[in-house]
Design a protein around this motif. Structure first.
Motif, short mmCIF file in Angstrom:
data_model
loop_
_atom_site.label_atom_id
_atom_site.label_comp_id
_atom_site.label_asym_id
_atom_site.label_seq_id
_atom_site.Cartn_x
_atom_site.Cartn_y
_atom_site.Cartn_z
N GLU A 79 -42.95 14.63 -15.03
CA GLU A 79 -42.29 13.27 -15.04
C GLU A 79 -40.69 14.48 -14.78
OE1 GLU A 79 -43.50 14.30 -19.33
OE2 GLU A 79 -44.30 13.99 -17.69
N ASP A 80 -40.13 15.88 -15.42
CA ASP A 80 -39.71 16.25 -15.46
C ASP A 80 -39.13 17.26 -14.27
OD1 ASP A 80 -38.76 16.69 -17.82
OD2 ASP A 80 -39.51 18.32 -17.99
N SER A 81 -40.63 17.13 -12.84
CA SER A 81 -39.69 17.51 -11.87
C SER A 81 -39.83 16.48 -11.13
CB SER A 81 -41.88 18.36 -10.97
OG SER A 81 -41.53 18.59 -10.03
N CYS A 82 -40.43 15.57 -11.29
CA CYS A 82 -40.05 14.00 -10.15
C CYS A 82 -38.35 13.51 -10.68
CB CYS A 82 -40.80 12.72 -10.97
SG CYS A 82 -42.68 13.14 -9.56
N VAL B 25 -38.45 8.15 -2.66
CA VAL B 25 -39.57 8.68 -3.88
C VAL B 25 -40.17 9.77 -4.02
CG1 VAL B 25 -41.69 7.28 -3.98
CG2 VAL B 25 -39.93 6.20 -1.93
N VAL B 26 -40.15 9.18 -5.71
CA VAL B 26 -41.13 10.38 -6.05
C VAL B 26 -42.28 10.16 -6.99
CG1 VAL B 26 -38.84 11.93 -6.35
CG2 VAL B 26 -39.56 10.34 -8.24
N GLY B 27 -43.56 11.08 -6.84
CA GLY B 27 -44.45 10.92 -7.66
C GLY B 27 -45.72 12.00 -7.01
N LYS C 283 -45.77 7.75 -17.12
CA LYS C 283 -44.55 9.13 -17.89
C LYS C 283 -43.16 9.51 -16.69
CE LYS C 283 -46.91 12.13 -20.01
NZ LYS C 283 -47.49 13.37 -21.15
N VAL C 284 -43.92 9.03 -15.68
CA VAL C 284 -42.97 9.26 -14.24
C VAL C 284 -41.94 7.86 -14.34
CG1 VAL C 284 -42.57 9.08 -11.40
CG2 VAL C 284 -43.99 10.85 -13.48
N ARG C 285 -42.26 7.20 -14.56
CA ARG C 285 -42.03 5.99 -14.14
C ARG C 285 -40.89 5.17 -15.39
NH1 ARG C 285 -40.57 2.92 -10.63
NH2 ARG C 285 -38.55 3.88 -11.41
N LYS C 286 -40.83 5.79 -16.18
CA LYS C 286 -39.95 5.82 -17.55
C LYS C 286 -38.62 6.66 -17.42
CE LYS C 286 -43.55 4.40 -20.70
NZ LYS C 286 -43.96 4.59 -22.66
N GLU C 287 -38.79 8.08 -16.65
CA GLU C 287 -38.00 9.30 -16.38
C GLU C 287 -37.09 9.18 -15.18
OE1 GLU C 287 -36.71 12.59 -18.48
OE2 GLU C 287 -38.23 11.55 -19.29
N VAL C 288 -37.71 8.12 -14.09
CA VAL C 288 -36.97 7.82 -13.31
C VAL C 288 -36.94 6.55 -13.13
CG1 VAL C 288 -37.85 8.27 -10.40
CG2 VAL C 288 -38.40 9.70 -11.97
#
Length: 349
Positions: free
Chosen positions: A192-195, A205-207, A223-228
């Motif tokens: 999630e930090d990387s994205c 787009v990231v994922g 987690k990614v969705r919440k962070e990005v």
């Protein structure tokens, strides 16, 4: 004019068909192990048909099959002289198929991927990786792709280098990470930090893609969705990975009754470990519900699986007319004109 990737993302989920690597090996046109897409030069019609099958099953994108078609892989198999012709031909074939779409011309994406030589402690390796990406991205630009997908990166910094080279050519970037069994990228970043950083650095787009099936990828997508803040990609494998075995590299088959020559189900004995299309459709519905925008399937996926995923998020595909309909099946159908001797026997069959 066909809509751009960003325009399509604004209108709803974009479906991306991947999995060419395993599909073409299954069809007999690619060697498991080296996994180099020489099919673009050796059997271009087979590659075109594969592109076509995934597009007709719902993919909004024809992803040029240049995964592993980079200088390091070509060096290993002793065919560096084919590097540029292979890359250019794969893109040209993708463009030909994309134009066949009868409703709206499909997008064409260039493709760069993990190099397997990146070393976070070695500046020389970083420069080699950058040069690998630079030349591939330049060919993509010259061949006129709509955007580039950089994928399956298990080092954050390698993904960042890929993004920089794509951005240097002025192309939109999709960057997806492959998360190994340690549940963290190899240079210490959480996915999630990387994205989040990749999105801040300009990725459209990231994922995540590959390595993991829906069950072991979905918690990280959340987690990614919440962070990005921007668009998020989820492109899992169609295999039943678990928390205990989160990737397909060491996925066991307890029912196997033969000796596996590779002593692992990966890559050629994974067949009993598939999710069925209905499970994959259920995952796609859940992914769409939490806000995943760029949805697809990776290694091992068939066109029928991709069609189920596309339909699950509301897409009517070109091949939806072939979606299952058991109404007239001789045993399980409900059509009143069917032979009752058969339909009454269905429970005993």
């Amino acid at each position: 004019m066909k809509r751009s990737l960003e325009e399509r993302l604004k209108d709803g989920p974009v479906i991306v068909g991947e999995g060419y690597l395993f599909e073409l090996e299954r069809r007999g046109y690619l060697q498991a192990g080296s996994f180099v897409p020489e099919v673009a030069l050796e059997n271009p019609e087979a590659l075109k048909q594969t592109y076509r099958d995934y597009m007709n099953s719902g993919s909004d994108v024809v992803l040029a099959f240049t995964y592993n078609a980079h200088r390091e892989k070509m060096r290993i198999i002793g065919k560096e002289d084919l590097l540029e012709p292979l890359n250019r031909r794969a893109i040209q074939l993708a463009k030909e198929v994309a134009k066949e779409h009868p409703k709206e011309e499909a997008l064409v994406a260039g493709n760069i991927s993990n190099t397997n030589i990146f070393d976070s402690e070695d500046p020389e390796s970083k420069e080699k990786v950058r040069n690998i990406f630079r030349e591939m991205v330049r060919w993509c630009k010259e061949e006129g792709v709509d955007y580039i997908q950089g994928e399956t990166f298990y080092y954050h910094e390698e993904a960042l280098i890929a993004l920089e080279e794509i951005r240097n050519q002025g192309l939109p970037a999709v960057i997806t990470l492959g998360l190994m069994g340690e549940n963290i990228l190899r240079d210490g970043y959480t996915v999630e930090d990387s994205c989040r950083i990749l999105a801040e650095e300009g990725a459209l787009v990231v994922g995540m893609n590959c390595f993991r099936g829906p069950d072991s990828m979905q918690p990280y997508l959340e987690k990614v969705r919440k962070e990005v803040d921007g668009y998020v990609a989820g492109v899992p494998l169609p295999y039943r990975t678990t928390e205990e075995h989160p990737t397909f590299f060491n996925l066991p088959d307890s029912g196997c009754r033969c000796h596996l020559p590779l002593e692992t189900t990966f890559p050629t004995a994974l067949d009993p470990l598939y999710h069925n299309r209905y499970e994959l459709a259920e995952w796609a519905e859940n992914a769409h519900r939490i806000g995943i925008n760029y949805i697809g399937l990776c290694c091992g996926a068939s066109p029928a699986m991709l069609r189920a995923v596309a339909e699950a998020v509301g897409q009517d595909t070109l091949n939806s007319k072939y979606s299952p309909d058991m109404e007239k099946h001789f045993l399980f159908g409900k059509d009143e004109t069917l032979n009752e001797n058969n339909t009454n026997y269905r429970g005993k069959a």
